[in-house]
Design a protein around this motif. Structure first.
Motif, PDB file in Angstrom:
ATOM      1  N   ARG A  66      -3.640  12.057   8.288  1.00  0.00           N
ATOM      2  CA  ARG A  66      -2.912  11.030   8.801  1.00  0.00           C
ATOM      3  C   ARG A  66      -3.431  10.853  10.118  1.00  0.00           C
ATOM      4  O   ARG A  66      -4.427  11.196  10.823  1.00  0.00           O
ATOM      5  CB  ARG A  66      -1.585  11.732   9.138  1.00  0.00           C
ATOM      6  CG  ARG A  66      -0.681  12.228   8.104  1.00  0.00           C
ATOM      7  CD  ARG A  66       0.586  12.801   8.309  1.00  0.00           C
ATOM      8  NE  ARG A  66       1.397  13.266   7.167  1.00  0.00           N
ATOM      9  CZ  ARG A  66       2.233  12.365   6.397  1.00  0.00           C
ATOM     10  NH1 ARG A  66       2.543  11.291   6.763  1.00  0.00           N
ATOM     11  NH2 ARG A  66       2.676  12.672   5.056  1.00  0.00           N
ATOM     12  N   PRO A  73       1.458   7.554   6.910  1.00  0.00           N
ATOM     13  CA  PRO A  73       0.519   7.823   5.853  1.00  0.00           C
ATOM     14  C   PRO A  73      -0.743   7.872   6.301  1.00  0.00           C
ATOM     15  O   PRO A  73      -1.310   6.926   7.327  1.00  0.00           O
ATOM     16  CB  PRO A  73       1.001   7.175   4.785  1.00  0.00           C
ATOM     17  CG  PRO A  73       2.037   6.231   5.100  1.00  0.00           C
ATOM     18  CD  PRO A  73       2.028   6.312   6.440  1.00  0.00           C
ATOM     19  N   THR A  89       9.259   9.504   3.957  1.00  0.00           N
ATOM     20  CA  THR A  89       8.719   9.861   2.634  1.00  0.00           C
ATOM     21  C   THR A  89       8.171  11.403   2.838  1.00  0.00           C
ATOM     22  O   THR A  89       7.145  11.630   2.483  1.00  0.00           O
ATOM     23  CB  THR A  89       7.655   8.943   2.089  1.00  0.00           C
ATOM     24  OG1 THR A  89       8.107   7.384   2.428  1.00  0.00           O
ATOM     25  CG2 THR A  89       7.450   9.306   0.783  1.00  0.00           C
ATOM     26  N   HIS A 125       5.806  13.238  -0.182  1.00  0.00           N
ATOM     27  CA  HIS A 125       4.972  11.998  -0.205  1.00  0.00           C
ATOM     28  C   HIS A 125       4.054  11.933  -1.427  1.00  0.00           C
ATOM     29  O   HIS A 125       3.388  10.725  -1.600  1.00  0.00           O
ATOM     30  CB  HIS A 125       4.280  12.280   0.985  1.00  0.00           C
ATOM     31  CG  HIS A 125       3.278  13.431   1.176  1.00  0.00           C
ATOM     32  ND1 HIS A 125       2.331  13.913   0.414  1.00  0.00           N
ATOM     33  CD2 HIS A 125       3.450  14.349   1.979  1.00  0.00           C
ATOM     34  CE1 HIS A 125       1.842  15.218   0.973  1.00  0.00           C
ATOM     35  NE2 HIS A 125       2.744  15.607   1.594  1.00  0.00           N
ATOM     36  N   THR A 126       3.762  12.871  -2.435  1.00  0.00           N
ATOM     37  CA  THR A 126       2.931  12.664  -3.391  1.00  0.00           C
ATOM     38  C   THR A 126       3.430  13.132  -4.691  1.00  0.00           C
ATOM     39  O   THR A 126       4.128  14.228  -4.687  1.00  0.00           O
ATOM     40  CB  THR A 126       1.490  13.385  -3.213  1.00  0.00           C
ATOM     41  OG1 THR A 126       1.230  13.088  -1.877  1.00  0.00           O
ATOM     42  CG2 THR A 126       0.544  13.258  -4.188  1.00  0.00           C
ATOM     43  N   GLN A 138       4.246   7.851  -0.225  1.00  0.00           N
ATOM     44  CA  GLN A 138       4.195   7.422   1.107  1.00  0.00           C
ATOM     45  C   GLN A 138       3.683   6.044   1.217  1.00  0.00           C
ATOM     46  O   GLN A 138       4.152   5.206   2.089  1.00  0.00           O
ATOM     47  CB  GLN A 138       3.626   8.391   1.947  1.00  0.00           C
ATOM     48  CG  GLN A 138       1.973   8.667   1.538  1.00  0.00           C
ATOM     49  CD  GLN A 138       1.574   9.978   2.303  1.00  0.00           C
ATOM     50  OE1 GLN A 138       2.009  10.263   3.396  1.00  0.00           O
ATOM     51  NE2 GLN A 138       0.631  10.552   1.867  1.00  0.00           N
ATOM     52  N   ASN A 183       5.975   3.230  -0.481  1.00  0.00           N
ATOM     53  CA  ASN A 183       7.040   2.959   0.448  1.00  0.00           C
ATOM     54  C   ASN A 183       6.910   2.395   1.668  1.00  0.00           C
ATOM     55  O   ASN A 183       7.884   1.827   2.555  1.00  0.00           O
ATOM     56  CB  ASN A 183       8.109   4.278   0.948  1.00  0.00           C
ATOM     57  CG  ASN A 183       9.025   4.819  -0.321  1.00  0.00           C
ATOM     58  OD1 ASN A 183       9.279   3.950  -1.097  1.00  0.00           O
ATOM     59  ND2 ASN A 183       9.392   6.218  -0.178  1.00  0.00           N
ATOM     60  N   ARG A 184       5.656   1.888   1.952  1.00  0.00           N
ATOM     61  CA  ARG A 184       5.212   1.245   2.978  1.00  0.00           C
ATOM     62  C   ARG A 184       4.433   0.030   2.545  1.00  0.00           C
ATOM     63  O   ARG A 184       3.730  -0.751   3.270  1.00  0.00           O
ATOM     64  CB  ARG A 184       4.090   1.947   4.002  1.00  0.00           C
ATOM     65  CG  ARG A 184       4.576   3.067   4.767  1.00  0.00           C
ATOM     66  CD  ARG A 184       5.707   2.698   5.850  1.00  0.00           C
ATOM     67  NE  ARG A 184       5.836   4.017   6.643  1.00  0.00           N
ATOM     68  CZ  ARG A 184       5.354   4.493   7.736  1.00  0.00           C
ATOM     69  NH1 ARG A 184       4.195   3.697   8.147  1.00  0.00           N
ATOM     70  NH2 ARG A 184       5.766   5.459   8.369  1.00  0.00           N
ATOM     71  N   ALA A 195      11.714   7.672  -2.187  1.00  0.00           N
ATOM     72  CA  ALA A 195      11.549   8.671  -1.635  1.00  0.00           C
ATOM     73  C   ALA A 195      12.364   9.925  -2.515  1.00  0.00           C
ATOM     74  O   ALA A 195      12.170  11.056  -2.339  1.00  0.00           O
ATOM     75  CB  ALA A 195      12.110   8.668  -0.177  1.00  0.00           C
ATOM     76  N   HIS A 254       6.130  17.157   3.935  1.00  0.00           N
ATOM     77  CA  HIS A 254       5.779  16.523   5.419  1.00  0.00           C
ATOM     78  C   HIS A 254       7.133  17.049   6.264  1.00  0.00           C
ATOM     79  O   HIS A 254       8.141  16.951   5.743  1.00  0.00           O
ATOM     80  CB  HIS A 254       5.425  15.105   5.622  1.00  0.00           C
ATOM     81  CG  HIS A 254       5.120  14.672   6.901  1.00  0.00           C
ATOM     82  ND1 HIS A 254       4.186  15.446   7.560  1.00  0.00           N
ATOM     83  CD2 HIS A 254       5.177  13.592   7.655  1.00  0.00           C
ATOM     84  CE1 HIS A 254       3.863  14.765   8.668  1.00  0.00           C
ATOM     85  NE2 HIS A 254       4.510  13.863   8.730  1.00  0.00           N
TER      86      HIS A 254
END
Length: 403
Positions: free
Chosen positions: A17, A25, A284, A287-288, A315, A318-319, A341, A391
């Motif tokens: 990060r 992310p 999120t 995240h994976t 992640q 979602n961005r 998510a 996370h």
């Protein structure tokens, strides 16, 4: 199908990060999403599969029955997985199985997690929330919000759901806290998980002998075996505790470092529904995701062959600005519905309505009770979770102006 130009496979999944940006992310994911939302990637064990970073392609894979969730078919994308062969999912683990076994379990559970039933639990969530806020106020600042608030709320609601007797809830919470801790040794974690599974097995036998008004007792009236019931109970515990606990901890951290958003929520508690969806999207925490193609699939101008693993960078999805304008901004007034998510498709989170109820109550209640709530340490000193699948924060020291 118009084939996209062949590029060299990525050599690894980006996991680092940005410095000083605990909610964002890895920056490389955004660059990859812009360049090619579905990209070849070499896995630690040498397998050449795929990385999905775009919203549309990630959602398509998650919702397509031609992609399997079975652990034993996957290639693990994380560093250190060079020699790891994943075993089949344990009995009752819905995340790692496909239909028809998944269909059978999910059908039995769906009626227990309806929006109506979860709303009926709202008054109990409110009661538990007030009890813990009262305890925080009595103790006085500073406190570790994870230990005092973010962990016990979902733990006690899981107790309600599974029908854990009141006299045993403290022991249950202790096992759950140790099993989810990232600070002890792996041996400590496994021992705590084994103790939890043993406890759930005993609970199942008790419910068969003397049913009460709870989910496990309801399920004793089905054709599920004791082993399946204990497995489902353990799965629900893991799925419903660690995720919501991390959302409450990391979500509070995010709001404390975005004071304008905390102020908006404090001024308008009715904003809670939108706030929860936006925090889920923005953070999120799970995240994976990983799927494996069961047959050849054409997607996003690429041919994914049978047996190839696809890693979903949820992640990054979602961005994705193609789905969420100005996606790197936390905006509680955003309509963030459609975020991934909670997953998508048949594996979408079964307990998402309970998680929503908990967060819709917990966030506004916390910021209303303690209007001067703030971090007790600098933001850069907040210890983040070091594990690769979830996370969150290990601890969140907070303080406020005591009366």
């Amino acid at each position: 199908m118009s084939q996209q130009p062949e590029r060299e496979p990525l050599t690894a999944l980006p996991i680092t990060r940005p410095e000083g940006c605990p909610f964002d992310p890895p920056a490389e994911l955004a660059a990859l999403r812009e360049e090619q939302p579905l990209r070849r990637m070499r896995y630690p064990d040498g397998h050449v599969g795929w990385l999905a970073t775009g919203y549309a392609v990630s959602r398509a894979v998650a919702g397509d029955s031609r992609f399997s969730s079975r652990y034993e078919l996957m290639h693990a994308p994380f560093p250190g997985a060079e020699d790891i062969t994943l075993p089949p999912a344990p009995v009752g683990d819905l995340t790692g199985i496909d239909p028809p076994h998944h269909t059978r379990y999910r059908r039995l559970l769906m009626g227990k997690f309806t929006v109506r039933r979860m709303r009926e639990l709202t008054s109990r969530v409110e009661q538990i929330t007030v009890e813990h806020l009262d305890a925080m106020e009595r103790q006085g600042p500073p406190v570790d919000l994870v230990k005092a608030y973010a962990h016990p709320l979902p733990a006690l609601m899981i107790c309600e759901l599974l029908g854990v007797p009141y006299a045993e809830r403290e022991l249950f919470q202790q096992h759950a806290m140790e099993a989810g801790s990232t600070q002890g040794t792996l041996e400590d974690q496994y021992a705590a998980m084994a103790a939890l599974q043993e406890y759930v097995g005993k609970l199942v036998r008790a419910k068969r002998a003397r049913p009460t008004d709870d989910l496990l007792s309801d399920l004793t009236g089905t054709d599920l075996t004791d082993e399946e019931l204990a497995g489902l109970g353990s799965f629900l515990l893991g799925a419903g505790l660690d995720t919501t606990s991390n959302m409450l901890g990391l979500g509070t951290f995010a709001l404390l470092t975005h004071p304008d958003q905390a102020a908006a929520l404090r001024a308008d508690p009715a904003l809670a529904d939108q706030a929860v969806e936006e925090l889920m999207r923005y953070l999120t925490i799970a995240h994976t995701g990983v799927r494996t193609a069961l047959e050849d699939v054409e997607l996003d101008g690429q041919l994914i062959k049978a047996g190839e693993t696809v890693t979903l960078a949820i992640q990054a999805a979602n961005r994705d600005p193609a789905r969420f304008p100005d996606p790197d901004t936390l905006d509680l007034r955003r309509k963030a519905t459609g975020h991934l998510a909670f997953g998508h498709g048949i594996h979408q989170c079964l307990g998402q309505q309970l998680a929503r109820v908990e967060m819709r109550v917990a966030f506004p209640a916390l910021f209303t009770r303690f209007p001067t709530l703030r971090l007790a340490i600098p933001p850069e000193e907040v210890p983040l979770r070091a594990d690769l699948t979830m996370h969150g924060v290990q601890r969140l020291p907070v303080t406020w102006d005591a009366a």
